[in-house]
Design an enzyme around this catalytic site. Sequence first.
Site, short mmCIF file in Angstrom:
data_model
loop_
_atom_site.label_atom_id
_atom_site.label_comp_id
_atom_site.label_asym_id
_atom_site.label_seq_id
_atom_site.Cartn_x
_atom_site.Cartn_y
_atom_site.Cartn_z
N HIS A 186 -24.28 -22.40 -3.81
CA HIS A 186 -24.35 -21.31 -4.64
C HIS A 186 -23.27 -20.34 -4.19
O HIS A 186 -22.88 -20.23 -3.03
CB HIS A 186 -25.52 -20.46 -4.20
CG HIS A 186 -26.77 -21.13 -4.37
ND1 HIS A 186 -27.49 -22.37 -3.73
CD2 HIS A 186 -27.79 -21.18 -5.55
CE1 HIS A 186 -28.57 -23.01 -4.02
NE2 HIS A 186 -28.74 -22.19 -5.14
N ARG A 245 -29.22 -21.48 -18.73
CA ARG A 245 -30.59 -21.95 -18.16
C ARG A 245 -31.32 -22.39 -19.11
O ARG A 245 -32.44 -22.71 -18.75
CB ARG A 245 -31.14 -20.46 -17.65
CG ARG A 245 -30.26 -20.09 -16.32
CD ARG A 245 -30.99 -18.70 -15.80
NE ARG A 245 -30.21 -18.16 -14.63
CZ ARG A 245 -30.45 -18.57 -13.23
NH1 ARG A 245 -31.48 -19.42 -13.16
NH2 ARG A 245 -29.89 -17.90 -12.50
N ARG A 300 -39.85 -20.64 -2.05
CA ARG A 300 -38.69 -19.94 -1.03
C ARG A 300 -39.35 -19.44 0.03
O ARG A 300 -39.51 -18.43 0.34
CB ARG A 300 -38.20 -18.90 -1.99
CG ARG A 300 -37.23 -19.54 -3.05
CD ARG A 300 -35.66 -19.64 -2.51
NE ARG A 300 -35.13 -18.54 -1.80
CZ ARG A 300 -34.59 -17.70 -2.54
NH1 ARG A 300 -34.12 -17.69 -3.70
NH2 ARG A 300 -33.91 -16.86 -1.70
N ARG A 343 -33.50 -20.52 1.58
CA ARG A 343 -32.06 -20.21 1.26
C ARG A 343 -31.29 -19.48 2.17
O ARG A 343 -31.89 -18.35 2.72
CB ARG A 343 -31.94 -19.48 -0.26
CG ARG A 343 -30.93 -19.14 -0.51
CD ARG A 343 -30.12 -20.24 -1.29
NE ARG A 343 -30.80 -21.00 -2.38
CZ ARG A 343 -30.87 -22.21 -2.50
NH1 ARG A 343 -30.68 -22.90 -1.35
NH2 ARG A 343 -31.57 -22.76 -3.29
N LYS A 363 -27.02 -29.79 -7.28
CA LYS A 363 -27.08 -28.43 -7.99
C LYS A 363 -25.95 -27.50 -7.60
O LYS A 363 -25.74 -27.37 -6.33
CB LYS A 363 -28.43 -27.87 -7.30
CG LYS A 363 -28.80 -26.39 -8.04
CD LYS A 363 -29.83 -25.65 -7.39
CE LYS A 363 -29.99 -24.58 -7.70
NZ LYS A 363 -30.98 -23.70 -7.06
#
Length: 450
Positions: free
Chosen positions: A151, A220, A48, A85, A178
């Site tokens: 997201h 998950r 990340r 992100r 995703k």
Amino acid sequence: MKELACRKVILNSKKPLICVSVTGANLAEIKEQAQVIKRLNPDIVEWRADCLKIENEEKDTFEIAYALKYVHKMLKSYPLIFTFRSKEEGGSRHVNFEKYKEYYHYVSLEAKKYNVELVDIEMYGKRGVPGLDDLIDEMHAMGLKIIGSYHDFNKTPKRDEIFGILKNMEDNGADVCKIACMPRHKGDVFSIYNASQDADEKLKNPIIAISMGELGAVTRVALTQTHSVLTFASLCEDETFEGELRKECIEQMNSLGQVPFKIAETLVDVNRTGKLTGNISIIGFMGTGKTTVSKALAEILNCKEIDTDKYLVDKFGKEITEMFEVMSEDEFRDAESVAIEEIARTKNQIISCGGGAVIRKKNSDVLKETGAIVRLDADPETIFERVSRRTTRPLLNGNMNLDHIKKLMDERELRYREAADITVNVDSNNRILTCYRIVVELVKKGIITK
């Protein structure tokens, strides 16, 4: 079966991978996390880059380049996902799209050298942004696969909208689609399940579907139901998880829902290959979360779940509170005993029992004949906190106080203890941790096989 072959890793819906993320703000933190990752040994690692604290904004790409080199140095044997992100989708930094492209351009040039297999691009959130198509084309030209991502930390879209988001990303060049959204209620979690089923049937490419928070955490690990090719686990490290997890690990599991790697590894494997050799009956005092845990366990084990109270409601056409209004407690227990005998005739299921179900020994004997009995236990203070705002507990109506709860628990303690094959404490209020502890013990007893 959906499958995507990268250079050194294969994403396969029948054998999903487990990923952990490097989120260090500096090289020292990256090194510390890398040491944990080596002990955990995940399938793939995500870096990340947005978590990196930039010291000189004018040389930010250089700093990201140096950090990528360092991540590779620390984790040479692991394939990498590069992710930046954005703040808008839960990231740590905000940059304009030109700078975003600059980071990805550099990574694409060095990808092969540094084991970068995939890049995560917020394709849906950046629809219509000039240059997005060019960025996608460049990543593909350099041999990289793209995780198109979306997201929402505030809500979960409806089923059709979720599918539309995934399809839009596939149509625009994503190799893996995703979506990760925060649920507000149980129905939102089912929206993720249902939309992922639609995507598995109608899309060409693999997907990753996540419902966030503790409420959605089962998505998950129950990857068979979400048809996901990959899940993300946290670096929380504990060799057994049999004792109490550190407070920060529980907080992380209850906020974002991210599951510690060792727990995820066990439950993902059980979800994929585990089989029941008998029923699992869940018992415990009111407020211990029997229904919640039973449903989560059934999803993880790919089996049917049945609630004895619901069975009685359906059979008599009355709510439990209404039944207590027209029946004595003995009459209710007689009806409950008949229901348990009827339910237990079916094998390999999760049975969520009413709080008083094993007061009668003959009920626990019937349940033991068909498999294992798991007791969920909690402190009286935990129980009181959970049930004090409800009016659907007939045995507590007019006695909603801690002393009365302690008295009832003491009266039932011996029967619970005699009936249970295993006991799991649920004060953590985390269904995934509870399911993990149940699974570990029942694998030892042969009730669950892998």
